[in-house]
Design a protein around this motif. Structure first.
Motif, PDB file in Angstrom:
ATOM      1  N   LEU A  57       0.827  -1.198   0.000  1.00 32.92           N
ATOM      2  CA  LEU A  57       0.000   0.000   0.000  1.00 32.92           C
ATOM      3  C   LEU A  57       0.869   1.258   0.000  1.00 32.92           C
ATOM      4  N   ALA A  58       1.904   1.277   0.830  1.00 37.37           N
ATOM      5  CA  ALA A  58       2.790   2.437   0.884  1.00 37.37           C
ATOM      6  C   ALA A  58       3.457   2.694  -0.464  1.00 37.37           C
ATOM      7  N   GLN A  59       3.816   1.638  -1.156  1.00 34.83           N
ATOM      8  CA  GLN A  59       4.432   1.791  -2.469  1.00 34.83           C
ATOM      9  C   GLN A  59       3.423   2.296  -3.492  1.00 34.83           C
ATOM     10  N   GLN A  60       2.208   1.770  -3.461  1.00 30.78           N
ATOM     11  CA  GLN A  60       1.173   2.228  -4.387  1.00 30.78           C
ATOM     12  C   GLN A  60       0.876   3.714  -4.196  1.00 30.78           C
ATOM     13  N   LEU A  61       0.889   4.167  -2.947  1.00 33.13           N
ATOM     14  CA  LEU A  61       0.584   5.566  -2.656  1.00 33.13           C
ATOM     15  C   LEU A  61       1.793   6.474  -2.839  1.00 33.13           C
ATOM     16  N   GLU A  62       2.961   5.860  -3.061  1.00 32.26           N
ATOM     17  CA  GLU A  62       4.222   6.609  -3.171  1.00 32.26           C
ATOM     18  C   GLU A  62       4.433   7.459  -1.919  1.00 32.26           C
ATOM     19  N   SER A  63       4.266   6.813  -0.778  1.00 28.48           N
ATOM     20  CA  SER A  63       4.381   7.500   0.511  1.00 28.48           C
ATOM     21  C   SER A  63       5.834   7.874   0.783  1.00 28.48           C
ATOM     22  N   ASP A  64       6.030   9.106   1.254  1.00 21.70           N
ATOM     23  CA  ASP A  64       7.363   9.538   1.669  1.00 21.70           C
ATOM     24  C   ASP A  64       7.677   9.094   3.088  1.00 21.70           C
ATOM     25  N   LEU A  65       6.641   8.951   3.901  1.00 28.76           N
ATOM     26  CA  LEU A  65       6.807   8.581   5.303  1.00 28.76           C
ATOM     27  C   LEU A  65       5.619   7.739   5.728  1.00 28.76           C
ATOM     28  N   VAL A  66       5.896   6.673   6.475  1.00 24.14           N
ATOM     29  CA  VAL A  66       4.842   5.857   7.077  1.00 24.14           C
ATOM     30  C   VAL A  66       4.944   5.989   8.595  1.00 24.14           C
ATOM     31  N   VAL A  67       3.837   6.312   9.226  1.00 24.59           N
ATOM     32  CA  VAL A  67       3.760   6.446  10.680  1.00 24.59           C
ATOM     33  C   VAL A  67       2.931   5.281  11.207  1.00 24.59           C
ATOM     34  N   ILE A  68       3.528   4.446  12.054  1.00 24.07           N
ATOM     35  CA  ILE A  68       2.832   3.278  12.589  1.00 24.07           C
ATOM     36  C   ILE A  68       2.335   3.607  13.981  1.00 24.07           C
ATOM     37  N   GLY A  69       1.010   3.597  14.149  1.00 27.41           N
ATOM     38  CA  GLY A  69       0.413   3.995  15.419  1.00 27.41           C
ATOM     39  C   GLY A  69       0.384   2.909  16.471  1.00 27.41           C
ATOM     40  N   PRO A  70      -0.269   1.763  16.231  1.00 26.41           N
ATOM     41  CA  PRO A  70      -0.459   0.759  17.289  1.00 26.41           C
ATOM     42  C   PRO A  70       0.775  -0.120  17.486  1.00 26.41           C
ATOM     43  N   GLU A  71       0.750  -0.850  18.594  1.00 25.05           N
ATOM     44  CA  GLU A  71       1.877  -1.716  18.919  1.00 25.05           C
ATOM     45  C   GLU A  71       1.901  -3.007  18.104  1.00 25.05           C
ATOM     46  N   ALA A  72       0.726  -3.560  17.764  1.00 27.21           N
ATOM     47  CA  ALA A  72       0.691  -4.858  17.097  1.00 27.21           C
ATOM     48  C   ALA A  72       1.443  -4.867  15.764  1.00 27.21           C
ATOM     49  N   PRO A  73       1.256  -3.883  14.867  1.00 23.18           N
ATOM     50  CA  PRO A  73       2.041  -3.888  13.624  1.00 23.18           C
ATOM     51  C   PRO A  73       3.544  -3.768  13.870  1.00 23.18           C
ATOM     52  N   LEU A  74       3.943  -3.063  14.919  1.00 20.36           N
ATOM     53  CA  LEU A  74       5.361  -2.913  15.217  1.00 20.36           C
ATOM     54  C   LEU A  74       5.960  -4.246  15.643  1.00 20.36           C
ATOM     55  N   VAL A  75       5.272  -4.928  16.550  1.00 14.97           N
ATOM     56  CA  VAL A  75       5.748  -6.229  17.018  1.00 14.97           C
ATOM     57  C   VAL A  75       5.715  -7.255  15.884  1.00 14.97           C
ATOM     58  N   ALA A  76       4.816  -7.057  14.906  1.00 10.72           N
ATOM     59  CA  ALA A  76       4.724  -7.961  13.754  1.00 10.72           C
ATOM     60  C   ALA A  76       5.804  -7.698  12.707  1.00 10.72           C
ATOM     61  N   GLY A  77       6.578  -6.622  12.867  1.00 12.53           N
ATOM     62  CA  GLY A  77       7.665  -6.360  11.925  1.00 12.53           C
ATOM     63  C   GLY A  77       7.301  -5.530  10.721  1.00 12.53           C
ATOM     64  N   VAL A  78       6.207  -4.775  10.800  1.00 10.09           N
ATOM     65  CA  VAL A  78       5.810  -3.944   9.658  1.00 10.09           C
ATOM     66  C   VAL A  78       6.875  -2.905   9.336  1.00 10.09           C
ATOM     67  N   ALA A  79       7.478  -2.298  10.366  1.00 10.25           N
ATOM     68  CA  ALA A  79       8.511  -1.286  10.119  1.00 10.25           C
ATOM     69  C   ALA A  79       9.706  -1.880   9.395  1.00 10.25           C
ATOM     70  N   ASP A  80      10.070  -3.117   9.719  1.00 11.05           N
ATOM     71  CA  ASP A  80      11.212  -3.764   9.064  1.00 11.05           C
ATOM     72  C   ASP A  80      10.968  -3.921   7.567  1.00 11.05           C
ATOM     73  N   ALA A  81       9.766  -4.364   7.212  1.00  9.72           N
ATOM     74  CA  ALA A  81       9.454  -4.574   5.797  1.00  9.72           C
ATOM     75  C   ALA A  81       9.475  -3.258   5.030  1.00  9.72           C
TER      76      ALA A  81
END
Length: 436
Positions: A57-81
């Motif tokens: 989704l971030a690539q499709q939107l050509e996002s310059d920055l992604v802000v991850i709010g909740p803890e679950a995506p962080l623990v799941a490794g979304v920031a790493d990807a």
């Protein structure tokens, strides 16, 4: 820049609201979202804890920055990807997110970094819990070792209740941390971190118990306020020096630099500041109050952190006003909240001077806003002092209509009356961590 915010709650609504006032942010999108967020920006249905889906989704939107709010995506490794795909991210890696994902890990980091915290024991059986409860005495503090959305802690003088909570965690396949009780007022402090450096935000205080006078079970938070007129001079500098920077240094030394928000839950005890817990994201509902006063552009600050370019010599700027946030929750929250009730009166609430409404557990259905979670809304009031902010926020809360809703009536009341006084320090602060 174009920003994608991940998450569906009040914290994310408050973040988006702040980003939209940043002159450097040209476009904001939301993954997840709620009825309030959908009124501000385009929302996208995606599994927010799926690293591949969020990255796509971030690539499709050509996002310059992604802000991850909740803890679950962080623990799941979304920031790493996202980082692997070359996208700037405000939020820690999976390894760094273990500061919230495992209380045992957090205690180990604090011990290594010489950070003052409560004595504790890790327990995996009822017998171990009983021994720890006897060792520390009442009040008893028993914490689920994993993620629990702010509701995995029991503080009680009833030993049977403490044992029952531990057993429920064991039955779910987890372990618990039993701690000594820390006497003294609590403070929440957010620190914006870039992996090497950190900048503090304004301290806040939240209210975890469901009912007035701190009665009833713990929740994810029923309200918050900032600033804290009773906090001692030099408090923030002490926390940055004794807690935040040592943890940042320790995490960097482990090869897992911390980037994002380090939430420090603190107690001001007679022996000095002690860490109650860390979270690895903005706290809810403190975020709603803190960001209501922030004048520094939030998007630029987050991008600097994501790029490792924080300027620690530049002080954040704040409104001189006080902010009080009051959560409007559904019936039966925090256990099995009632859902699907119409929520009305929001325009009337926002017509109150200094008041705005942040959505948390809401959804749009056939043109109506319906409750869709336990904490449904946060009403935020700004005023020249806490008493006037309280008056305004409760005027706003009084305009909201939702069947069988509940809220606390005492958010910031004691502070406004000048009744909170940190205990006098009795001597040098020892570092106390996990027992051997």
């Amino acid at each position: 820049m174009k920003v994608l915010v991940i998450g569906p709650g009040g914290r994310e609504h408050a973040i988006i609201r702040s980003l939209l006032s940043d002159p450097y942010v040209r476009e904001v999108h939301a993954a997840g979202g709620n009825a309030g967020i959908a009124q501000l920006v385009e929302t996208h249905a995606v599994a927010t804890d799926d690293p591949a889906a969020v990255t796509e989704l971030a690539q499709q939107l050509e996002s310059d920055l992604v802000v991850i709010g909740p803890e679950a995506p962080l623990v799941a490794g979304v920031a790493d990807a996202l980082r692997k795909a070359g996208i700037a991210v405000f939020g820690p890696s999976r390894a760094a997110a273990e500061l919230e994902g495992s209380k045992t890990f957090a205690k180990q980091v604090m011990a290594a970094a010489n950070v003052p915290t409560a004595m504790c024991r890790v327990a995996t059986t009822g017998e171990e819990v009983a021994e720890a409860l006897d060792a520390f005495g009442a009040p008893h503090v028993v914490k689920d070792d994993g993620l629990a959305a702010g509701k995995g802690v029991v503080v009680t003088s009833d030993g049977d209740e403490a044992l029952a909570h531990a057993q429920a965690c064991f039955d779910a396949g987890g372990s618990v941390v039993v701690e000594e009780y820390l006497e003294g007022p609590e403070v929440s402090l957010f620190a914006i971190c870039d992996g090497r450096k950190a900048v503090p935000m304004a301290p806040a205080q939240d209210f975890k118990r469901i009912y007035d006078d701190d009665a009833g079970p713990n929740t994810g938070g029923m309200g918050a306020y900032t600033p804290l007129p009773w906090v001692p001079s030099g408090f923030v500098d002490e926390v940055m020096e004794r807690v935040v920077q040592p943890v940042i240094d320790e995490m960097a030394g482990r090869g897992t630099p911390f980037i994002g928000v380090l939430y420090c839950g603190l107690a001001l005890t007679s022996r000095g500041v002690r860490v109650i817990e860390f979270n690895v994201r903005f706290g809810d509902p403190e975020t709603q109050a803190v960001l209501a006063r922030l004048k520094t552009p939030l998007g630029g600050l987050m991008m600097e952190a994501a790029k490792g370019e924080l300027d620690t010599n530049e002080q954040l700027t704040w409104s001189s006003q006080s902010a009080v946030a009051v959560v409007v929750a559904a019936e039966n929250y925090p256990d099995s909240p009632r859902k699907g009730d119409p929520v009305t009166g929001l325009d009337a609430a926002e017509a109150v001077d200094g008041v705005h409404v942040i959505h948390a557990g809401t959804k749009l259905a056939e043109g109506r806003i319906l409750s869709a979670g336990g904490r449904v809304l946060t009403v935020v009031g700004l005023g020249p002092d806490l008493e006037q902010a309280r008056r305004r926020v409760y005027d706003g809360v009084g305009q909201v209509r939702m069947e069988r809703s509940q809220y606390r009536t005492d958010i910031a009341a004691r502070a406004a009356r000048g009744e909170i006084t940190p205990p006098q320090r009795t001597g040098a602060l020892p570092v106390i961590g996990a027992e051997s």
